[in-house]
Write an enzyme that holds these catalytic residues in place. Structure first.
Site, mmCIF file in Angstrom:
data_model
loop_
_atom_site.group_PDB
_atom_site.id
_atom_site.type_symbol
_atom_site.label_atom_id
_atom_site.label_comp_id
_atom_site.label_asym_id
_atom_site.label_seq_id
_atom_site.Cartn_x
_atom_site.Cartn_y
_atom_site.Cartn_z
ATOM 1 N N LYS A 63 -43.776 21.179 -76.041
ATOM 2 C CA LYS A 63 -42.561 20.621 -75.464
ATOM 3 C C LYS A 63 -41.972 20.956 -74.109
ATOM 4 O O LYS A 63 -42.340 21.996 -73.840
ATOM 5 C CB LYS A 63 -41.633 20.948 -76.829
ATOM 6 N N SER A 66 -45.714 12.837 -79.519
ATOM 7 C CA SER A 66 -44.341 13.050 -79.092
ATOM 8 C C SER A 66 -44.027 13.254 -77.690
ATOM 9 O O SER A 66 -42.938 13.364 -77.172
ATOM 10 C CB SER A 66 -43.913 14.270 -80.055
#
Length: 227
Positions: A185, A147
């Site tokens: 993230k 991701s």
């Protein structure tokens, strides 16, 4: 002959290299110089490269080497009308950090670059070039998932993390969700919520109430092994 902003940026980069061994980010340079956009930093760096004061190291993110500094103590003349600093002499090139300086950091386990997974405890040590680490205490995590690929972070990479419990807008962080799931993230705030953004259009941002998210560190560098 350098402009005042070029001169200011060059010294800011050198100060950060002296303090931590790692170049400042474009966001940090923009804030330090009081500029409104990163494009101004790109122009200043290009100008310093052309004049032989700075060099970008190939195939490495946030890697700048100061080749020389102007000798401002001996001869600096500022022209306020055109904001130019005239420099007469520069010392020899500065010595970069030795490429073979190695530091061992704890390897805590694997971390998701997809959806949160269980955080791991210490298992072993990872040998890391000192130039990849800044100041402070660090640890490493093996990346699992895809991701963050658009940020250049791939499955199997080792994320080098500077321990921290706070983050700035846009930092890449290790976030612990609900006290048990860790994920890598981009960190964003949305009012009372925390948004954890991926760098892959196939994944959706994750939003949580701020009290459910604990920052455990900020990304300092990456280590990749080729087999």
């Amino acid at each position: 002959m350098l402009t005042a902003k070029q001169h200011e940026l060059l010294h800011f980069i050198q100060q950060r290299l002296d303090a931590s061994g790692i170049s400042p980010s474009f966001e940090e340079m923009k804030e330090a110089l009081g500029l409104k956009s990163k494009s101004g930093i790109h122009r200043l760096i290009s100008a310093l490269e052309e004049r032989g004061f700075l060099r970008r190291l190939p195939n490495r993110a946030r890697a700048l080497e100061v080749l020389k500094l102007p000798d401002t103590a001996k001869s600096v003349v500022t022209n306020n009308r055109d904001n130019v600093v005239q420099l007469r002499k520069a010392p020899s090139a500065l010595k970069p950090i030795a490429a073979n300086d190695i530091i061992e950091v704890p390897l805590h386990g694997r971390i998701a670059a997809g959806v949160p997974i269980e955080a791991f405890e210490d298992h072993e040590q990872l040998a890391v070039p000192a130039a990849l680490l800044g100041s402070g205490e660090h640890y490493a995590l093996e990346v699992s998932g895809d991701s963050m690929v658009e940020a250049g972070i791939f499955d199997g990479d080792y994320a080098l993390i500077q321990k921290a419990d706070t983050a700035r807008e846009g930092d890449i962080v290790v976030a612990l969700v609900d006290g048990q799931d860790a994920t890598l993230k981009f960190f964003r705030r949305e009012g009372k919520m925390i948004r954890l953004d991926p760098a892959n259009s196939a994944y959706e941002p994750q939003r949580y109430p701020a009290e459910r998210v604990i920052v455990q560190g900020r990304l300092s560098g990456l280590l990749r092994r080729y087999h």
